[in-house]
Write a protein that holds these residues in place. Structure first.
Motif, PDB file in Angstrom:
ATOM      1  N   VAL A   1     -65.613 -31.971  15.933  1.00 32.39           N
ATOM      2  CA  VAL A   1     -65.923 -30.639  16.213  1.00 32.39           C
ATOM      3  C   VAL A   1     -67.060 -30.056  15.243  1.00 32.39           C
ATOM      4  O   VAL A   1     -66.997 -30.573  13.871  1.00 32.39           O
ATOM      5  CB  VAL A   1     -64.448 -29.823  15.858  1.00 32.39           C
ATOM      6  CG1 VAL A   1     -65.100 -28.262  15.927  1.00 32.39           C
ATOM      7  CG2 VAL A   1     -63.484 -30.007  16.684  1.00 32.39           C
ATOM      8  N   VAL A   2     -68.229 -29.719  15.892  1.00 37.23           N
ATOM      9  CA  VAL A   2     -69.108 -29.245  15.218  1.00 37.23           C
ATOM     10  C   VAL A   2     -69.489 -27.698  14.955  1.00 37.23           C
ATOM     11  O   VAL A   2     -70.138 -27.325  14.056  1.00 37.23           O
ATOM     12  CB  VAL A   2     -70.427 -29.855  16.065  1.00 37.23           C
ATOM     13  CG1 VAL A   2     -70.618 -31.243  15.952  1.00 37.23           C
ATOM     14  CG2 VAL A   2     -70.627 -29.351  17.418  1.00 37.23           C
ATOM     15  N   ARG A   3     -68.870 -26.958  15.910  1.00 35.06           N
ATOM     16  CA  ARG A   3     -68.935 -25.645  15.524  1.00 35.06           C
ATOM     17  C   ARG A   3     -67.608 -24.743  15.989  1.00 35.06           C
ATOM     18  O   ARG A   3     -66.849 -25.205  16.728  1.00 35.06           O
ATOM     19  CB  ARG A   3     -69.843 -24.918  16.502  1.00 35.06           C
ATOM     20  CG  ARG A   3     -70.306 -23.534  16.226  1.00 35.06           C
ATOM     21  CD  ARG A   3     -71.672 -23.264  16.940  1.00 35.06           C
ATOM     22  NE  ARG A   3     -71.614 -23.013  18.333  1.00 35.06           N
ATOM     23  CZ  ARG A   3     -71.510 -21.762  19.062  1.00 35.06           C
ATOM     24  NH1 ARG A   3     -71.418 -20.794  18.291  1.00 35.06           N
ATOM     25  NH2 ARG A   3     -71.459 -22.013  20.381  1.00 35.06           N
ATOM     26  N   ILE A   4     -67.303 -23.466  15.364  1.00 34.87           N
ATOM     27  CA  ILE A   4     -66.048 -22.840  15.784  1.00 34.87           C
ATOM     28  C   ILE A   4     -66.626 -21.620  16.214  1.00 34.87           C
ATOM     29  O   ILE A   4     -67.358 -20.932  15.774  1.00 34.87           O
ATOM     30  CB  ILE A   4     -65.083 -22.579  14.461  1.00 34.87           C
ATOM     31  CG1 ILE A   4     -64.662 -23.838  13.536  1.00 34.87           C
ATOM     32  CG2 ILE A   4     -63.964 -21.745  14.581  1.00 34.87           C
ATOM     33  CD1 ILE A   4     -64.035 -24.863  14.268  1.00 34.87           C
ATOM     34  N   ILE A   5     -66.135 -21.376  17.447  1.00 34.85           N
ATOM     35  CA  ILE A   5     -66.628 -20.264  18.236  1.00 34.85           C
ATOM     36  C   ILE A   5     -65.652 -18.988  17.862  1.00 34.85           C
ATOM     37  O   ILE A   5     -66.152 -17.945  17.581  1.00 34.85           O
ATOM     38  CB  ILE A   5     -66.768 -20.504  19.695  1.00 34.85           C
ATOM     39  CG1 ILE A   5     -67.708 -21.449  19.945  1.00 34.85           C
ATOM     40  CG2 ILE A   5     -67.072 -19.187  20.436  1.00 34.85           C
ATOM     41  CD1 ILE A   5     -67.781 -22.118  21.258  1.00 34.85           C
ATOM     42  N   ASP A   6     -64.438 -19.429  17.972  1.00 34.89           N
ATOM     43  CA  ASP A   6     -63.382 -18.463  17.558  1.00 34.89           C
ATOM     44  C   ASP A   6     -62.257 -19.269  17.088  1.00 34.89           C
ATOM     45  O   ASP A   6     -62.079 -20.328  17.351  1.00 34.89           O
ATOM     46  CB  ASP A   6     -62.959 -17.162  18.510  1.00 34.89           C
ATOM     47  CG  ASP A   6     -62.709 -17.686  19.765  1.00 34.89           C
ATOM     48  OD1 ASP A   6     -62.328 -18.529  20.134  1.00 34.89           O
ATOM     49  OD2 ASP A   6     -63.084 -16.844  20.807  1.00 34.89           O
ATOM     50  N   GLY A   7     -60.825 -18.369  17.045  1.00 37.54           N
ATOM     51  CA  GLY A   7     -59.785 -19.004  16.454  1.00 37.54           C
ATOM     52  C   GLY A   7     -59.279 -20.050  17.759  1.00 37.54           C
ATOM     53  O   GLY A   7     -58.438 -20.972  17.501  1.00 37.54           O
TER      54      GLY A   7
ATOM     55  N   PRO B   1     -57.213 -13.634  18.191  1.00 33.98           N
ATOM     56  CA  PRO B   1     -58.009 -12.172  18.435  1.00 33.98           C
ATOM     57  C   PRO B   1     -59.279 -12.463  18.785  1.00 33.98           C
ATOM     58  O   PRO B   1     -60.053 -13.264  18.280  1.00 33.98           O
ATOM     59  CB  PRO B   1     -57.790 -11.607  16.836  1.00 33.98           C
ATOM     60  CG  PRO B   1     -56.694 -12.216  16.338  1.00 33.98           C
ATOM     61  CD  PRO B   1     -56.326 -13.736  16.899  1.00 33.98           C
ATOM     62  N   GLU B   2     -59.788 -11.361  19.532  1.00 35.79           N
ATOM     63  CA  GLU B   2     -61.183 -11.604  20.090  1.00 35.79           C
ATOM     64  C   GLU B   2     -62.071 -10.893  18.989  1.00 35.79           C
ATOM     65  O   GLU B   2     -61.566 -10.306  17.797  1.00 35.79           O
ATOM     66  CB  GLU B   2     -61.262 -10.801  21.268  1.00 35.79           C
ATOM     67  CG  GLU B   2     -60.535 -11.204  22.455  1.00 35.79           C
ATOM     68  CD  GLU B   2     -60.668 -12.926  22.977  1.00 35.79           C
ATOM     69  OE1 GLU B   2     -62.139 -13.343  22.559  1.00 35.79           O
ATOM     70  OE2 GLU B   2     -59.922 -13.726  23.297  1.00 35.79           O
ATOM     71  N   ARG B   3     -63.340 -10.916  19.188  1.00 38.49           N
ATOM     72  CA  ARG B   3     -64.216 -10.470  18.281  1.00 38.49           C
ATOM     73  C   ARG B   3     -64.147  -9.008  18.297  1.00 38.49           C
ATOM     74  O   ARG B   3     -63.919  -8.374  19.050  1.00 38.49           O
ATOM     75  CB  ARG B   3     -65.760 -10.727  18.605  1.00 38.49           C
ATOM     76  CG  ARG B   3     -66.679 -10.457  17.661  1.00 38.49           C
ATOM     77  CD  ARG B   3     -68.013 -10.824  17.941  1.00 38.49           C
ATOM     78  NE  ARG B   3     -68.159 -12.365  18.205  1.00 38.49           N
ATOM     79  CZ  ARG B   3     -68.476 -13.337  17.071  1.00 38.49           C
ATOM     80  NH1 ARG B   3     -68.543 -12.835  15.812  1.00 38.49           N
ATOM     81  NH2 ARG B   3     -68.448 -14.900  17.565  1.00 38.49           N
ATOM     82  N   GLY B   4     -64.197  -8.344  17.142  1.00 36.47           N
ATOM     83  CA  GLY B   4     -63.926  -7.005  16.597  1.00 36.47           C
ATOM     84  C   GLY B   4     -62.295  -6.704  16.518  1.00 36.47           C
ATOM     85  O   GLY B   4     -62.095  -5.490  16.239  1.00 36.47           O
ATOM     86  N   GLU B   5     -61.509  -7.590  16.886  1.00 35.15           N
ATOM     87  CA  GLU B   5     -60.009  -7.249  16.666  1.00 35.15           C
ATOM     88  C   GLU B   5     -59.614  -7.679  15.394  1.00 35.15           C
ATOM     89  O   GLU B   5     -60.335  -8.547  14.576  1.00 35.15           O
ATOM     90  CB  GLU B   5     -59.196  -7.794  17.672  1.00 35.15           C
ATOM     91  CG  GLU B   5     -59.736  -7.317  19.350  1.00 35.15           C
ATOM     92  CD  GLU B   5     -58.880  -8.109  20.260  1.00 35.15           C
ATOM     93  OE1 GLU B   5     -59.000  -7.737  21.434  1.00 35.15           O
ATOM     94  OE2 GLU B   5     -58.101  -9.188  19.950  1.00 35.15           O
ATOM     95  N   CYS B   6     -58.413  -7.171  14.998  1.00 26.68           N
ATOM     96  CA  CYS B   6     -57.689  -7.570  13.672  1.00 26.68           C
ATOM     97  C   CYS B   6     -57.531  -9.121  13.608  1.00 26.68           C
ATOM     98  O   CYS B   6     -57.177  -9.719  14.428  1.00 26.68           O
ATOM     99  CB  CYS B   6     -56.565  -6.603  13.541  1.00 26.68           C
ATOM    100  SG  CYS B   6     -55.536  -7.016  12.119  1.00 26.68           S
TER     101      CYS B   6
END
Length: 336
Positions: free
Chosen positions: A153-159, A178-183
C-alpha cells in the motif's frame, strides 16, 4: 502276359483304384456350386487358423515367465511331498530292529503299519514374484488461492480506499467509512494508514472483482489482521454493501455485522452554539428600530433590502426582512 507301353511298369491294382477315387472325388468337388466350394474352403481355413492360434497360445504359455514360475512351484511342491513321504520310513527303521512283542499292540495294528504316512503339512504357497514398484512421483504442492495476492500500500485515499504499488485502487469490501467533510473522516483515514500504509498486505477477492468506479474490491489483511473489521470494532466504519442492502452475501459478512453491533459508529461532538448577540445598549433601539436586528434598522413593514443599508446586521430574532440568506445569523455581509 499283359501288354503295356515300353518303359512303363504296370501299377498295382489297389493303387489304381485309390487314384481313380481321388480323381473322382476332386472332380465331384469341382462340380459343386461356387458358393458351396467357397464356403467349404473358408470353413476349413478358419478351422486351420483356430488350431494354429491354439498351438501358438499353448507355446506362449509354456514359454511365458508366469508359466515357468508355476511349473517351478509345482516341481517344488512335488519335491516337498516326496521328502515328507520318505521321512516316516526313515523314522520307522529303528523300530524294525526291535524284538516284536508276543501280543500285538495298538501300534502294530494294520492301521499303524509302516504304510501310514505322516500328517501332511501344508505346502508353502509359492510367493509370487513382486512386480516392479512404480517410480514415486512427488506430490504436487497445492497452488496458492487464485483469489489472493499480495501488494504494498503506497497511499491512503480514505478510511476504506487505498492505492497499491501496482497502481490499482482498492475499495475494501464490506465496510463504509466517513466521506470527506464528514465527522471522523480524518480519524478513519489516519487509522487505516497506521494499519497498512507502506506494508505488504494480502488482498482477497470474494465476489465482484471491481465496482462501478473500476476500483478492485478486496478484503485487506496485514500480519494476519483484517483491516476492515478493525475499523468496525473501533467505531470508525460501518458494515455495509452486503446482503442487507442488496449487494449480495459475502464471506465475512457475519463477522462484520457482529462487530458492528458490538461497536456503534463514533459520533461527533456537537458544534458549539453561536454566542448570543449582545443586548443593545439602552436607548440604541428607538421607536422606529426593528427589535429583530442589531444595529438599528427600520422596523418591518416596509420591507428593506441589504442595498438599503450601509452595514451588516446580526439577526437576534426573526429575520422578517430576509437579510440573512445563508442562515448563519449575520445578514448583509457584503456591506462590510
Amino acid at each position: 502276359m499283359s501288354q503295356h507301353a515300353p518303359g512303363r511298369y504296370p501299377l498295382p491294382e489297389g493303387s489304381q483304384d485309390v487314384g481313380a477315387q481321388k480323381r473322382s472325388a476332386w472332380q465331384r468337388f469341382k462340380r459343386w456350386p461356387v458358393v458351396l466350394r467357397v464356403a467349404t474352403l473358408g470353413c476349413g481355413g478358419l478351422i486351420a487358423l483356430f488350431v494354429l492360434a491354439l498351438i501358438v497360445a499353448i507355446v506362449a504359455v509354456m514359454l511365458s515367465p508366469e508359466g515357468a514360475e508355476e511349473r517351478a512351484a509345482e516341481t517344488d511342491e512335488q519335491e516337498l511331498v516326496l521328502e515328507e513321504s520318505e521321512e516316516p520310513e526313515a523314522s520307522e527303521e529303528p523300530q524294525e530292529s526291535e524284538e516284536p512283542s508276543e501280543e500285538p499292540t495298538e501300534s502294530e495294528t494294520p492301521s499303524a503299519s509302516p504304510t501310514r504316512t505322516a500328517t501332511p503339512t501344508p505346502s508353502p504357497t509359492p510367493s509370487p514374484t513382486p512386480a516392479p514398484a512404480p517410480s514415486r512421483t512427488s506430490t504436487p504442492t497445492p497452488t496458492a488461492n487464485p483469489n489472493e495476492h499480495t501488494a504494498v500500500v503506497v497511499r491512503i485515499i480514505d478510511g476504506d480506499t487505498v492505492e497499491l504499488d501496482s497502481g490499482d485502487t482498492v475499495r475494501i469490501s464490506g465496510i463504509d467509512t466517513p466521506e470527506r467533510g464528514e465527522c471522523h473522516f480524518d480519524t478513519a483515514s489516519a487509522r487505516m494508514g497506521e494499519l497498512v500504509l507502506g506494508k505488504t498486505v494480502t488482498l482477497t477477492r470474494d465476489r465482484e472483482d471491481t465496482d462501478r468506479y473500476d476500483r478492485i474490491l478486496r478484503y485487506v489483511d496485514v500480519d494476519g489482521t483484517d483491516a476492515g473489521i478493525t475499523l468496525i470494532e473501533e467505531g470508525l466504519a460501518k458494515a455495509r454493501y452486503d446482503s442487507r442492502d442488496g449487494y449480495g452475501f459475502h464471506t465475512r459478512e457475519p463477522d462484520y455485522i457482529s462487530a458492528d453491533d458490538g461497536a456503534p459508529l463514533q459520533t461527533c461532538a456537537p458544534e458549539p452554539a453561536p454566542a448570543p448577540a449582545p443586548a443593545p445598549a439602552p436607548g440604541q433601539q428607538g421607536a422606529n428600530c426593528d427589535p429583530n436586528y442589531t444595529p438599528c434598522i427600520p422596523a418591518f413593514p416596509p420591507d428593506i433590502n441589504c442595498g438599503d443599508l450601509d452595514v451588516s446586521v446580526r439577526v437576534i430574532g426573526t429575520d422578517v426582512h430576509g437579510l440573512d440568506g445563508d442562515g448563519d445569523g449575520v445578514g448583509c455581509e457584503g456591506n462590510d
